[in-house]
Every structure is written in C-alpha cells, then in structure tokens.
Design an enzyme around this catalytic site. Structure first.
Site, PDB file in Angstrom:
ATOM      1  N   ARG A 166       0.458  -1.284  -0.259  1.00  0.00           N
ATOM      2  CA  ARG A 166       0.272  -0.051   0.300  1.00  0.00           C
ATOM      3  C   ARG A 166       0.922   1.334  -0.078  1.00  0.00           C
ATOM      4  O   ARG A 166       0.291   2.009  -0.806  1.00  0.00           O
ATOM      5  CB  ARG A 166      -1.163  -0.440   1.441  1.00  0.00           C
ATOM      6  CG  ARG A 166      -2.110  -1.431   0.606  1.00  0.00           C
ATOM      7  CD  ARG A 166      -3.282  -1.312   1.504  1.00  0.00           C
ATOM      8  NE  ARG A 166      -4.655  -1.781   1.323  1.00  0.00           N
ATOM      9  CZ  ARG A 166      -5.137  -2.447   1.917  1.00  0.00           C
ATOM     10  NH1 ARG A 166      -5.860  -1.459   3.225  1.00  0.00           N
ATOM     11  NH2 ARG A 166      -5.974  -3.254   1.908  1.00  0.00           N
ATOM     12  N   CYS A 193      16.352 -20.839   2.018  1.00  0.00           N
ATOM     13  CA  CYS A 193      17.223 -21.194   0.165  1.00  0.00           C
ATOM     14  C   CYS A 193      19.085 -21.332   0.289  1.00  0.00           C
ATOM     15  O   CYS A 193      19.392 -20.530   0.235  1.00  0.00           O
ATOM     16  CB  CYS A 193      16.353 -19.888  -0.789  1.00  0.00           C
ATOM     17  SG  CYS A 193      16.906 -20.436  -2.431  1.00  0.00           S
ATOM     18  N   GLY A 208      20.104 -14.407   8.404  1.00  0.00           N
ATOM     19  CA  GLY A 208      20.158 -15.186   7.454  1.00  0.00           C
ATOM     20  C   GLY A 208      19.993 -14.315   6.026  1.00  0.00           C
ATOM     21  O   GLY A 208      20.944 -14.502   5.334  1.00  0.00           O
ATOM     22  N   ILE A 232      11.335 -13.919  15.660  1.00  0.00           N
ATOM     23  CA  ILE A 232      10.869 -14.070  16.641  1.00  0.00           C
ATOM     24  C   ILE A 232      11.821 -14.806  17.045  1.00  0.00           C
ATOM     25  O   ILE A 232      11.815 -14.424  18.800  1.00  0.00           O
ATOM     26  CB  ILE A 232       9.435 -15.415  16.879  1.00  0.00           C
ATOM     27  CG1 ILE A 232      10.880 -16.736  16.314  1.00  0.00           C
ATOM     28  CG2 ILE A 232       8.401 -15.840  15.690  1.00  0.00           C
ATOM     29  CD1 ILE A 232       9.744 -18.498  17.152  1.00  0.00           C
ATOM     30  N   ASP A 233      12.875 -14.236  16.949  1.00  0.00           N
ATOM     31  CA  ASP A 233      14.214 -14.088  17.751  1.00  0.00           C
ATOM     32  C   ASP A 233      14.430 -12.754  18.257  1.00  0.00           C
ATOM     33  O   ASP A 233      15.233 -12.772  19.445  1.00  0.00           O
ATOM     34  CB  ASP A 233      15.226 -14.762  17.159  1.00  0.00           C
ATOM     35  CG  ASP A 233      15.089 -16.563  17.076  1.00  0.00           C
ATOM     36  OD1 ASP A 233      14.075 -16.793  17.935  1.00  0.00           O
ATOM     37  OD2 ASP A 233      15.695 -17.309  16.233  1.00  0.00           O
ATOM     38  N   ARG A 288       5.018 -30.565  39.993  1.00  0.00           N
ATOM     39  CA  ARG A 288       5.892 -31.172  39.490  1.00  0.00           C
ATOM     40  C   ARG A 288       6.947 -29.901  39.037  1.00  0.00           C
ATOM     41  O   ARG A 288       6.106 -29.239  38.980  1.00  0.00           O
ATOM     42  CB  ARG A 288       5.617 -31.908  37.792  1.00  0.00           C
ATOM     43  CG  ARG A 288       4.832 -33.363  37.704  1.00  0.00           C
ATOM     44  CD  ARG A 288       4.258 -33.717  37.100  1.00  0.00           C
ATOM     45  NE  ARG A 288       3.755 -35.060  36.947  1.00  0.00           N
ATOM     46  CZ  ARG A 288       2.939 -35.965  36.511  1.00  0.00           C
ATOM     47  NH1 ARG A 288       2.387 -35.432  35.356  1.00  0.00           N
ATOM     48  NH2 ARG A 288       3.091 -36.853  36.506  1.00  0.00           N
ATOM     49  N   GLY A 296       6.903 -16.543  35.742  1.00  0.00           N
ATOM     50  CA  GLY A 296       7.072 -16.802  37.168  1.00  0.00           C
ATOM     51  C   GLY A 296       8.434 -18.146  37.507  1.00  0.00           C
ATOM     52  O   GLY A 296       8.135 -19.244  38.086  1.00  0.00           O
ATOM     53  N   LYS A 342       7.861 -24.138  48.600  1.00  0.00           N
ATOM     54  CA  LYS A 342       7.536 -24.036  46.940  1.00  0.00           C
ATOM     55  C   LYS A 342       7.295 -25.663  46.244  1.00  0.00           C
ATOM     56  O   LYS A 342       8.009 -26.530  46.437  1.00  0.00           O
ATOM     57  CB  LYS A 342       8.060 -23.528  46.026  1.00  0.00           C
ATOM     58  CG  LYS A 342       7.955 -23.246  44.893  1.00  0.00           C
ATOM     59  CD  LYS A 342       8.798 -22.499  44.563  1.00  0.00           C
ATOM     60  CE  LYS A 342       8.128 -21.680  42.548  1.00  0.00           C
ATOM     61  NZ  LYS A 342       8.874 -20.865  42.224  1.00  0.00           N
TER      62      LYS A 342
HETATM   63  O1  F6P Z   1      14.531 -18.374  13.625  1.00  0.00           O
HETATM   64  C1  F6P Z   1      13.631 -18.302  13.944  1.00  0.00           C
HETATM   65  C2  F6P Z   1      13.369 -19.304  14.297  1.00  0.00           C
HETATM   66  O2  F6P Z   1      11.626 -20.091  14.785  1.00  0.00           O
HETATM   67  C3  F6P Z   1      13.796 -19.652  15.214  1.00  0.00           C
HETATM   68  O3  F6P Z   1      13.902 -19.594  16.808  1.00  0.00           O
HETATM   69  C4  F6P Z   1      14.137 -21.587  15.334  1.00  0.00           C
HETATM   70  O4  F6P Z   1      15.323 -22.153  15.609  1.00  0.00           O
HETATM   71  C5  F6P Z   1      14.136 -22.139  13.907  1.00  0.00           C
HETATM   72  O5  F6P Z   1      13.575 -20.368  13.639  1.00  0.00           O
HETATM   73  C6  F6P Z   1      13.336 -22.459  13.714  1.00  0.00           C
HETATM   74  O6  F6P Z   1      14.055 -22.847  12.560  1.00  0.00           O
HETATM   75  P1  F6P Z   1      12.404 -23.810  11.190  1.00  0.00           P
HETATM   76  O7  F6P Z   1      11.010 -23.383  11.085  1.00  0.00           O
HETATM   77  O8  F6P Z   1      13.580 -24.233   9.724  1.00  0.00           O
HETATM   78  O9  F6P Z   1      12.783 -25.519  11.807  1.00  0.00           O
END
Ligand code: F6P
Length: 329
Positions: free
Chosen positions: A31, A79, A110, A133-134, A169, A192, A220
């Site tokens: 957009r 890739c 990457g 997400i890392d 556990r 926590g 605990k």
């Molecule tokens: O790069 C994000 C991620 O979710 C990492 O946290 C994880 O190690 C990796 O990708 C897993 O990759 P794939 O989906 O290729 O198994």
C-alpha cells in the site's frame, strides 16, 4: 502521489522462519508503494522464488484482510542456493528480467545477509525489514513477530503451570531461540519461572539445583524452568537430565513448545511495528537509502546499514535477568 525517484517497481519477499506480523509488513509495503506511485511485485517462496522467477504483481486490494493473519501470504523458505554467488546471480537476472528496481526483504539475520550480498555483488538497492521471533537483529528495539511469539509462550506456560501445580512437578519448558534468549527471558519473567537458561547466559546445573532446593525449603511445590533451545549445554531434555542426576525431590517433565510459538494472529504491537516498518522501508528506498535495515528505536524509525545489523546482535537486558532471579525465590 507523484514519485520522483528512479525506483518505479519494488519487489518484496519474506524469507527464513515466518513470523506473525509479516503479512502486516507486506500490506504496508504494497500500500505504501501504491500510495507513492510505485508498482510492487510479490516474490513467492523467499529467495527460492527470486531465483526461479516466481513474481506476481500486487495492488492495494491484493493485500486486503491480511493484516491480522499469521504466517506470510508470500510463503517463505530457507534457500540454500541463494547462499552461493551463482544462486544470487540467477536471482539478479530475474530482477532485471522483471524490471524490479529495488528489493525489500522481510526476515531475520540470514535473510538480511542475503539481501546485503545481493547489493554488494550486483548493486541492486535493497532494504531489510526485521522479521524474526528471535528478536536478535541489531538496529531495532523489536523484530516483527517477537511480541506475538512471546505471548504464545506465556499462554502455553500458564497452562503448563496448572498441571505442574496439581502434580507437584518440575517442568523444563523449551522455547525457540537458536542463538538468542529474548523469548526465554521475557516469557520467563512473565510466567514467574524459577530459572531461565539463555544462550547468552547459562545458569550452571549446581546453581539451578541450589535455587530449587532453596525454594522447596520455603514451601514451593512445583516449578517451571524455561530453557532457550540454543542454550549451550543442550535444550530442555539435556538440562532436565543433568538436574535430575543431582536432585530428585520433584517428579520432572519436559515440554518442547516448538512451532506453535510462531503461529497465530499477530498481536496489536506486531501489527503496528510491521505497518510502520513496511511503509518506512518503501519511503526509505524512495529517499535514496539502500543496503539498510529499517527498525524502530525509542519509537522512531531508524535506518541501520545492513552490514551492521547482521554483524551485531541485540543482547537481552541483563537487569531483567537479575529481576527474574530475585523474584523467583
Ligand atoms: O529463526 C526463527 C526460528 O523460529 C528459531 O527460533 C528456530 O530455531 C528456527 O527458526 C526453527 O527453524 P525451522 O522452522 O526451519 O525449523
């Protein structure tokens, strides 16, 4: 809007592990481009589609109703061919053939390394958007997808806590993060956890056993340990094994959360940063910026050279680690 830049067509792709919010970024790129009078080609399957020529023209309507959807409508891949100069040459030939003047790559370390090499070798203007997400890319406070993934973990661990409690556990919960402990640290504080094991800061088995003993002696009855998958001494299974060799007070279970962390509708926060970064990437390119990553630092759009973004990485806040330790007694 009139576009005075020499960029008349932008290509956009998502690459590497998908992250919730990538669709919101794609929508903003499409957009934002259309708004500024620039055409957009969506490139499917990440760099694999760039090499094979899987391009499709998108318009403002092509991205309707994707803002709140997880995954990526452009699909993604890791890739291997793009890692060689030969592969990147094929990709560049497709860029020329499809008359794409600049490329926006949404992905993690990457993926942005690939974009940087494409610029270095062939001079095509590139712009990176941090989608991972890392959360480890340097040059932004947060990467797209991190907030949603962390909330997914919190939801899951809250549920695990119910059963941990009922059975007295000790649970070792493994979360994603190959080289980075952001998900582990934030979710550990939010749930926590008694201990958080990060790739950047390993807690020794002895220290962990001591922590468990101390809490148990104050009454605990169950505990959660969050382990980042990339922790150097192994993941949750390895950690659980090492601890149970020295401490058998609790019955122990391991739970690997896996890919559910990456799925689902993006949070409000991820949708907002993805929208800002998507538009920021387009406007940055039109202003002449290239070989950069757009990020948001202290609520402002910032452009960091890709070379820097990929070489450095964000480090989890040490004070948060201290806070987690103090509060988990
Ligand atoms: O790069 C994000 C991620 O979710 C990492 O946290 C994880 O190690 C990796 O990708 C897993 O990759 P794939 O989906 O290729 O198994």
């Amino acid at each position: 809007m009139k576009n005075n830049s020499s960029i008349k067509r932008i290509g956009v792709l998502t690459s590497g592990g998908d992250a919730p919010g990538m669709n919101a970024a794609i929508r903003a790129v499409v957009r934002g481009s259309v708004f500024h009078g620039v055409e957009v080609d969506g490139i499917f399957q990440g760099y694999a589609g760039l090499i094979s020529g899987d391009f499709k023209r998108l318009n403002e309507r092509s991205v309707a109703r994707i803002l709140g959807r997880g995954g990526t409508i452009l699909k993604s891949s890791r890739c291997v061919d793009f890692m060689s100069t030969e592969g990147r040459k094929k990709a560049f030939e497709q860029i020329v053939k499809n008359q794409v003047d600049a490329l926006i790559a949404i992905g993690g370390n990457g993926s942005l390394t690939g974009a940087h090499l494409l610029y270095e070798e062939f001079g095509i203007p590139v712009m990176g958007i941090p989608g991972s997400i890392d959360n480890d890319l340097f040059g932004t406070d947060h990467c797209i997808g991190f907030d949603t993934a962390t909330n997914n973990v919190v939801d899951a661990v809250d549920k695990i806590r119910d059963t941990a409690n009922s059975h007295n556990r000790l649970f070792f919960v493994e979360v994603m993060g190959r080289r980075s402990g952001f998900i582990a640290l934030k979710s550990g504080i939010a749930t926590g956890a008694i201990a958080i094991i990060l790739p950047e800061d390993e807690m020794s088995v002895e220290e962990l056993v001591e922590t468990l003993q101390r809490s148990e002696s104050s009454g605990k009855t169950s505990s959660i340990v969050i382990v980042a998958e990339g922790s150097k001494s192994g993941g949750a299974y390895a950690r659980a094994q090492a601890v149970t060799k020295k401490y058998t007070q609790y019955e122990t279970r391991v739970s690997i959360l896996g890919h559910l962390q990456r799925g689902g509708a993006p949070s409000c926060y991820d949708r907002v940063i993805a929208s800002r970064m998507g538009l920021g990437a387009v406007e940055g390119l039109l202003e002449g910026k290239k070989d950069c990553m757009v990020g948001i630092i202290n609520d402002k759009e910032v452009y960091t050279p890709l070379e820097v973004s990929i070489a450095k990485s964000n480090f989890p806040n040490r004070d948060e680690l201290r806070i987690a330790r103090v509060l988990s007694i």
